[in-house]
Design a protein around this motif. Structure first.
Motif, short mmCIF file in Angstrom:
data_model
loop_
_atom_site.label_atom_id
_atom_site.label_comp_id
_atom_site.label_asym_id
_atom_site.label_seq_id
_atom_site.Cartn_x
_atom_site.Cartn_y
_atom_site.Cartn_z
N LYS A 1 0.85 -1.19 0.00
CA LYS A 1 0.00 0.00 0.00
C LYS A 1 0.89 1.24 0.00
N ILE A 2 1.54 1.51 -1.10
CA ILE A 2 2.42 2.66 -1.21
C ILE A 2 1.71 3.76 -2.00
N ILE A 3 1.62 4.93 -1.40
CA ILE A 3 1.02 6.08 -2.07
C ILE A 3 2.15 7.01 -2.51
N ASP A 4 2.25 7.25 -3.81
CA ASP A 4 3.26 8.16 -4.35
C ASP A 4 2.68 9.56 -4.44
N ILE A 5 3.52 10.55 -4.14
CA ILE A 5 3.09 11.96 -4.11
C ILE A 5 3.86 12.72 -5.19
N TYR A 6 3.13 13.44 -6.01
CA TYR A 6 3.72 14.20 -7.12
C TYR A 6 3.40 15.69 -6.95
N ASP A 7 4.35 16.54 -7.38
CA ASP A 7 4.11 17.98 -7.31
C ASP A 7 3.43 18.46 -8.59
N ALA B 1 0.00 11.99 2.51
CA ALA B 1 0.05 12.09 1.05
C ALA B 1 -0.87 13.19 0.55
N SER B 2 -2.07 13.25 1.10
CA SER B 2 -3.03 14.26 0.69
C SER B 2 -2.50 15.66 1.01
N PHE B 3 -1.96 15.84 2.20
CA PHE B 3 -1.44 17.16 2.59
C PHE B 3 -0.37 17.63 1.61
N LEU B 4 0.63 16.79 1.36
CA LEU B 4 1.76 17.21 0.52
C LEU B 4 1.35 17.38 -0.94
N ALA B 5 0.47 16.54 -1.42
CA ALA B 5 -0.02 16.71 -2.79
C ALA B 5 -0.80 18.01 -2.93
N ASP B 6 -1.62 18.31 -1.94
CA ASP B 6 -2.44 19.53 -2.00
C ASP B 6 -1.60 20.79 -1.96
N VAL B 7 -0.65 20.88 -1.00
CA VAL B 7 0.10 22.13 -0.85
C VAL B 7 1.08 22.34 -2.01
N HIS B 8 1.42 21.26 -2.71
CA HIS B 8 2.29 21.39 -3.89
C HIS B 8 1.49 21.40 -5.19
N ARG B 9 0.18 21.50 -5.06
CA ARG B 9 -0.73 21.55 -6.22
C ARG B 9 -0.49 20.38 -7.17
N GLY B 10 -0.23 19.23 -6.55
CA GLY B 10 0.06 18.04 -7.33
C GLY B 10 -1.02 16.99 -7.19
N ARG B 11 -0.59 15.75 -7.09
CA ARG B 11 -1.54 14.64 -7.01
C ARG B 11 -0.91 13.50 -6.22
N MET B 12 -1.74 12.57 -5.80
CA MET B 12 -1.25 11.36 -5.15
C MET B 12 -1.87 10.17 -5.87
N MET B 13 -1.13 9.07 -5.87
CA MET B 13 -1.62 7.90 -6.58
C MET B 13 -1.09 6.64 -5.90
N MET B 14 -1.98 5.69 -5.68
CA MET B 14 -1.57 4.41 -5.10
C MET B 14 -0.70 3.68 -6.12
N ARG B 15 0.45 3.20 -5.67
CA ARG B 15 1.35 2.49 -6.56
C ARG B 15 0.79 1.09 -6.84
N ARG B 16 0.80 0.72 -8.08
CA ARG B 16 0.31 -0.60 -8.46
C ARG B 16 1.36 -1.64 -8.10
N SER B 17 0.93 -2.71 -7.44
CA SER B 17 1.87 -3.78 -7.09
C SER B 17 2.27 -4.54 -8.35
#
Length: 200
Positions: free
Chosen positions: A80-86, A101-117
């Motif tokens: 269950k790895i969530i990657d954070i992008y700016d 993940a949500s906090f950092l994605a939001d403040v960097h105006r980016g997105r978060m996405m669960m990594r596919r196993s």
């Protein structure tokens, strides 16, 4: 009109100390904070001292909050790895926790996405509570820069320091204050009226 929610000097100082303390080992964390904020160690000491009348500016405190979130990132569950992008779609971190993940994605105006196993055909959805969605919506509004911070505070009935409490995930157990849903919806509607983009 409801009373404006504000923090005292002592309450701001408590938050400053809390976030500085999250930055590293006891002997070096104030120096880390000074380097992150681009201020002198004397300024950090003053902002953390009950005997000093000065308080950290709200924008500097929020910088500490962002850095504290980065230092909280960890991956213990590799399923269950969530990657954070700016906003440039650069990977800036990974974690197991939706809130960080949500906090950092939001403040960097980016997105978060669960990594596919490795063996999965698709990545699982990220589950967020209603409260987390509400705080995320507020963070996106603030980060968009389309509404002046003073207007956001007037709409939510708070000062800039309580606005930080409403956005932070790390300090939520001690200082957390959920934003008022109607206020967030008003701000989101205002942005939508300006740009046609619903921020939350």
């Amino acid at each position: 009109m409801a009373k404006l929610l504000t923090l005292t000097k002592e309450e701001i100082e408590a938050r400053t100390v809390y976030y500085v303390d999250s930055l590293g080992e006891r002997s070096g964390r104030r120096a880390i904070a000074a380097r992150i904020l681009g201020v002198s160690l004397r300024s950090i000491d003053a902002w953390c001292a009950p005997s000093d009348p000065r308080v950290i500016p709200a924008n500097k405190l929020f910088q500490l909050v962002i850095e504290a979130h980065f230092r909280e990132l960890y991956v213990a569950n590799h399923q269950k790895i969530i990657d954070i992008y700016d906003d440039s779609d650069e990977l800036i971190g990974s974690t197991n926790r939706e809130s960080d993940a949500s906090f950092l994605a939001d403040v960097h105006r980016g997105r978060m996405m669960m990594r596919r196993s490795r063996y999965a055909t698709s990545a699982p959805a990220i589950i967020m509570s209603d409260e987390l969605k509400l705080r995320s919506g507020l963070r996106k509004i603030v980060a968009s820069g389309k509404v002046d911070t003073r207007q956001i505070c007037r709409t939510l009935g708070c000062d800039e320091y309580i606005l930080i409490d409403m956005q932070s995930e790390i300090g939520r157990g001690r200082f957390g204050r959920p934003p008022e849903r109607t206020g967030v919806e008003i701000l989101a509607a205002y942005i939508w009226a300006l740009s046609g983009e619903y921020a939350a």
